[in-house]
Design an enzyme around this catalytic site. Structure first.
Site, PDB file in Angstrom:
ATOM      1  N   ASP A   1      43.426 -85.887  49.833  1.00 40.71           N
ATOM      2  CA  ASP A   1      44.246 -87.216  50.699  1.00 40.71           C
ATOM      3  C   ASP A   1      45.683 -86.611  50.803  1.00 40.71           C
ATOM      4  OD1 ASP A   1      45.660 -87.136  47.889  1.00 40.71           O
ATOM      5  OD2 ASP A   1      46.052 -89.361  47.495  1.00 40.71           O
ATOM      6  N   SER A   2      46.483 -85.334  50.360  1.00 44.56           N
ATOM      7  CA  SER A   2      47.599 -84.784  50.577  1.00 44.56           C
ATOM      8  C   SER A   2      47.857 -84.461  52.200  1.00 44.56           C
ATOM      9  CB  SER A   2      47.601 -83.178  49.982  1.00 44.56           C
ATOM     10  OG  SER A   2      46.871 -83.094  50.599  1.00 44.56           O
TER      11      SER A   2
ATOM     12  N   ASP B   1      38.683 -86.538  47.768  1.00 46.46           N
ATOM     13  CA  ASP B   1      39.872 -87.490  46.809  1.00 46.46           C
ATOM     14  C   ASP B   1      39.504 -89.110  47.651  1.00 46.46           C
ATOM     15  OD1 ASP B   1      41.888 -86.941  45.787  1.00 46.46           O
ATOM     16  OD2 ASP B   1      43.708 -85.832  46.455  1.00 46.46           O
TER      17      ASP B   1
ATOM     18  N   LYS C   1      37.714 -87.274  43.619  1.00 41.27           N
ATOM     19  CA  LYS C   1      38.124 -87.340  42.558  1.00 41.27           C
ATOM     20  C   LYS C   1      39.335 -88.430  42.905  1.00 41.27           C
ATOM     21  CE  LYS C   1      42.689 -84.352  43.666  1.00 41.27           C
ATOM     22  NZ  LYS C   1      43.244 -85.466  43.819  1.00 41.27           N
TER      23      LYS C   1
ATOM     24  N   GLU D   1      42.632 -90.718  40.895  1.00 42.64           N
ATOM     25  CA  GLU D   1      43.799 -90.475  40.324  1.00 42.64           C
ATOM     26  C   GLU D   1      43.903 -91.405  38.824  1.00 42.64           C
ATOM     27  OE1 GLU D   1      47.641 -90.141  42.477  1.00 42.64           O
ATOM     28  OE2 GLU D   1      46.641 -88.311  43.666  1.00 42.64           O
TER      29      GLU D   1
ATOM     30  N   GLU E   1      48.621 -82.337  37.355  1.00 42.19           N
ATOM     31  CA  GLU E   1      49.405 -81.782  38.540  1.00 42.19           C
ATOM     32  C   GLU E   1      51.361 -81.829  37.956  1.00 42.19           C
ATOM     33  OE1 GLU E   1      48.934 -83.578  42.194  1.00 42.19           O
ATOM     34  OE2 GLU E   1      51.422 -82.870  42.967  1.00 42.19           O
TER      35      GLU E   1
HETATM   36  O1  KIV Z   1      46.046 -84.026  47.697  1.00 45.66           O
HETATM   37  C1  KIV Z   1      45.638 -82.866  47.398  1.00 45.66           C
HETATM   38  O2  KIV Z   1      45.829 -82.746  47.948  1.00 45.66           O
HETATM   39  C2  KIV Z   1      45.478 -82.658  45.550  1.00 45.66           C
HETATM   40  C3  KIV Z   1      46.102 -81.558  44.932  1.00 45.66           C
HETATM   41  C4  KIV Z   1      47.331 -81.675  45.089  1.00 45.66           C
HETATM   42  C5  KIV Z   1      45.675 -81.484  43.948  1.00 45.66           C
HETATM   43  O3  KIV Z   1      45.358 -83.550  45.254  1.00 45.66           O
END
Ligand code: KIV
Length: 271
Positions: free
Chosen positions: A51-52, A90, A120, A122, A189
């Protein structure tokens, strides 16, 4: 119609990633589009549609504003562009925290609409019940602990975790909780090296480090950071390319050519 035959799709599986604990380091990068994903696919064990992308691709200040539909759109592109790596997508903020049921509905939507291999999310101990609910119902989950960017407002920014040794037991507890709940791997992280070592030794699933030293079972970076495409990359990023500078030079040369009429030239014209 193209007569080109493409190689068959044969992806790294979730159990294969889980089995790499303590073995050959797991290689991973983020990717958000089909074309970069096709390159990363040749070298990475798994690709994260992180989600970055909200910050990197869409100019957001944090990842909090990323909608589920955007993750699905980029997830689809990455799956289409790849045939080897496991693709993990994510779950964005707000799509899984409310209840295990909501998390399942949205995780199933991601799996169905992108065809990715895992999601994924968090959070450590607080998300353990949800991780168990998902994994027991056929959704492979990669967990994410330490610095969790979706909580950046609560954490007061993107802060390295574990500088104070008193906090270590909580992070280790987080790692154990997600592993016991069924996560097949955990992203760790932004934590100090000795804590990363303790976390990696505390769990039987692979730890994937980002800003968490070489003490993890694998590494992940944001592709644009390691390519030198963004502004100042964080300290933990090794910059392997200078693409930002190369793009700028190419765009500048194009603008000059158009203005002085040297583009299009002889080679670019249909006679
Ligand atoms: O969103 C993302 O790119 C991430 C990585 C930094 C692990 O969660």
């Amino acid at each position: 119609m193209s007569t080109e035959t493409k190689p068959p799709v044969r992806r790294v599986t979730v159990p294969q990633i889980a089995a790499r604990k303590g073995g050959e380091p797991i290689v991973s990068l983020t990717s958000y589009h089909a074309h970069t994903a096709a390159i990363v696919d040749r070298y990475a064990d798994f690709i994260l549609v992180g989600d970055s992308l909200g910050m990197v691709m869409h100019g957001m200040e944090t990842t909090v504003g990323v909608p589920l539909e955007l993750m699905i759109m980029h997830g689809r592109a990455v799956v289409r562009g790849t045939r080897r790596a496991l693709v993990v997508v994510d779950m964005p903020f707000g799509s899984y925290e409310e209840s295990p049921g909501v998390a399942f509905r949205n995780a199933a939507k991601i799996l169905k609409e992108t065809q990715c291999g895992a999601v994924k999310l968090e959070g450590g101990k607080r998300m353990a019940e949800t991780i168990r609910f998902l994994t027991e119902r056929g959704v492979p989950v990669m967990a994410h602990i330490g610095l969790t960017p979706q909580s950046s407002h609560v954490m007061g920014g993107f802060k390295t975790q574990g500088r104070n040794e008193d906090s270590w037991p909580l992070h280790i507890e987080d790692a154990r909780a997600v592993a016991e709940a069924g996560a097949f791997a955990v992203v760790v992280e932004g934590v100090v090296e000795p804590l990363a070592r303790k976390i990696t030794r505390a769990v039987a699933i692979p730890t994937i480090g980002i800003g968490a030293s070489a003490e993890c079972d694998g590494q992940i970076l944001v592709l644009e950071d390691m390519l030198g495409l963004g502004e100042q990359a964080p300290k933990f990023v090794k910059v392997y390319g200078r693409l930002g500078e190369e793009i700028e030079a190419a765009v500048k040369a194009y603008a000059t050519d158009v203005r002085d009429r040297s583009f299009p030239g002889e080679d670019q014209v249909y006679r």
